[in-house]
Design an enzyme around this catalytic site. Structure first.
Site, PDB file in Angstrom:
ATOM      1  N   HIS A 173     -22.178   9.113   5.387  1.00 32.99           N
ATOM      2  CA  HIS A 173     -20.707   9.508   5.203  1.00 32.99           C
ATOM      3  C   HIS A 173     -20.876  10.837   5.394  1.00 32.99           C
ATOM      4  O   HIS A 173     -21.625  11.557   5.201  1.00 32.99           O
ATOM      5  CB  HIS A 173     -20.366   9.076   3.740  1.00 32.99           C
ATOM      6  CG  HIS A 173     -19.044   9.487   3.298  1.00 32.99           C
ATOM      7  ND1 HIS A 173     -18.451  10.832   3.267  1.00 32.99           N
ATOM      8  CD2 HIS A 173     -17.772   8.546   3.499  1.00 32.99           C
ATOM      9  CE1 HIS A 173     -17.376  10.874   2.971  1.00 32.99           C
ATOM     10  NE2 HIS A 173     -16.843   9.588   3.121  1.00 32.99           N
ATOM     11  N   ASP A 296     -10.606   4.812   2.980  1.00 33.77           N
ATOM     12  CA  ASP A 296     -10.955   6.238   2.304  1.00 33.77           C
ATOM     13  C   ASP A 296     -10.130   6.713   1.330  1.00 33.77           C
ATOM     14  O   ASP A 296      -9.574   7.802   1.312  1.00 33.77           O
ATOM     15  CB  ASP A 296     -11.043   7.221   3.541  1.00 33.77           C
ATOM     16  CG  ASP A 296     -12.038   8.178   3.449  1.00 33.77           C
ATOM     17  OD1 ASP A 296     -12.682   8.357   2.404  1.00 33.77           O
ATOM     18  OD2 ASP A 296     -12.142   9.126   4.358  1.00 33.77           O
TER      19      ASP A 296
HETATM   20 MN    MN Z   1     -14.715   9.045   2.920  1.00 33.21          MN
END
Ligand code: MN
Length: 335
Positions: A173, A296
């Site tokens: 990430h 997200d």
């Molecule tokens: Mn993220």
């Protein structure tokens, strides 16, 4: 079909307290000084994230119901524990994984999660991957560099080895570029997700490929968010220039072309991207098996992500793969 979103963030009170301490100290990384400063400053309106990040119970489930999300695969938000000294980071990662496992147990049909680890202590991180697997977690979250160091370095070998041996994919990430690289990114907010996040994480992925990590660990699986952090767009050029660089001695020859590692050892997610042309490019370059849906949350509008994927110009079978079946397979979800 169920909508499963695989890059959904949370934070623990322990990690939040640690971040605040780091921000108040004199040796805070310059990128995090800016990123952490703006994330934690309520006056800028971004405090709306903190409440959502801290809630992996009733509030989270109610919100998922609202937008029609069946399952969230949760991960400790970036940069997680990677700012701290090794002992504190190792302890806070374990604490986060225990809290995550408890949240999943309380909502076992709705939540899954990835194990946080502290790369600062590679041996302890490898042990935490195994403990995370035993807790029922479905992979590993690593927020790109750790103090400007990348996972291709030999010292991180135990982490890659454990992830491969235990069949735990590593979700690589983004975070802000590290102290050794962040200088030109500090202007105009470029250290953040407009550009710096993808530049940093794309570099990390390319270091893994070009270092031969996937020859040492052929079954290692890496997941990249944000439609692959730009790499799918560049694959043809990467192979083309790799061939030239090998010819003139600028790059060591690998057993396979860079794109072959990317197409076999990587998966990408749609996190934060609602562009049909970008999805089309990933489908064409990687194939539908390699792409998973992610929203997200809470940094992005997950309702918009759902509307995008519901309406994307793809077949219903492809939609099912992106929303559900690929995530079930890649993360060995039992949910
Ligand atoms: Mn993220």
């Amino acid at each position: 079909m169920r909508r499963i979103a695989v890059e959904e963030a949370f934070i623990t009170p322990g990690v939040l307290a640690g971040w605040k301490k780091v921000l108040a100290s004199s040796d805070v990384e310059p990128g995090f000084a800016k990123l952490g400063g703006s994330l934690l400053k309520p006056s800028k309106g971004t405090d709306i994230f903190l409440g959502k990040l801290l809630d992996i119970g009733a509030g989270r489930i109610a919100h998922m119901d609202e937008v029609g999300m069946a399952v969230e695969v949760l991960s400790l938000t970036s940069p997680g524990v990677q700012l701290f000294d090794a002992d504190l980071a190792t302890g806070l990662a374990a604490e986060a994984n225990d809290q995550l496992a408890a949240a999943i147990a309380a909502n076992a049909t709705r939540l899954a999660g990835l194990a946080a680890v502290a790369p600062q202590d590679p041996q302890a991180a490898a042990r935490e991957i195994e403990r995370g697997k035993n807790l029922g977690l479905n992979g590993v979250i690593i927020n790109s560099h750790t103090r400007s160091e990348y996972l291709d370095l030999p010292k991180f070998g135990p982490i890659l080895e454990a992830a491969e041996a235990l069949d735990m994919p590593i979700y690589l990430h983004p975070r802000e570029p590290g102290p050794s690289m962040v200088g030109p990114y500090l202007d105009y907010g470029l250290y953040f997700a407009t550009w710096g996040f993808s530049a940093e994480t794309g570099l990390h992925a390319m270091r893994l490929i070009m270092s031969g990590a996937f020859d040492r660990h052929p079954k290692l699986r890496i997941v990249l968010g944000h439609m692959g952090e730009g790499i799918p767009y560049y694959l043809q050029r990467i192979d083309n220039r790799y061939a030239l660089q090998v010819k003139i001695g600028a790059t060591a020859r690998l057993p396979r072309k860079p794109s072959e590692y990317f197409r076999e050892n990587f998966h990408v997610t749609t996190a934060g991207v609602t562009s049909m042309s970008t999805l089309r490019l990933c489908l064409d370059e990687l194939g539908v098996d390699r792409i998973m849906f992610a929203a997200d949350f809470p940094y992005e509008d997950d309702g918009e992500a759902v509307r995008f994927m519901d309406g994307a110009r793809i077949t219903d079978e492809e939609r099912r793969q992106l929303y559900e079946t690929n995530a079930m397979r890649v993360f060995n979800l039992k949910v």
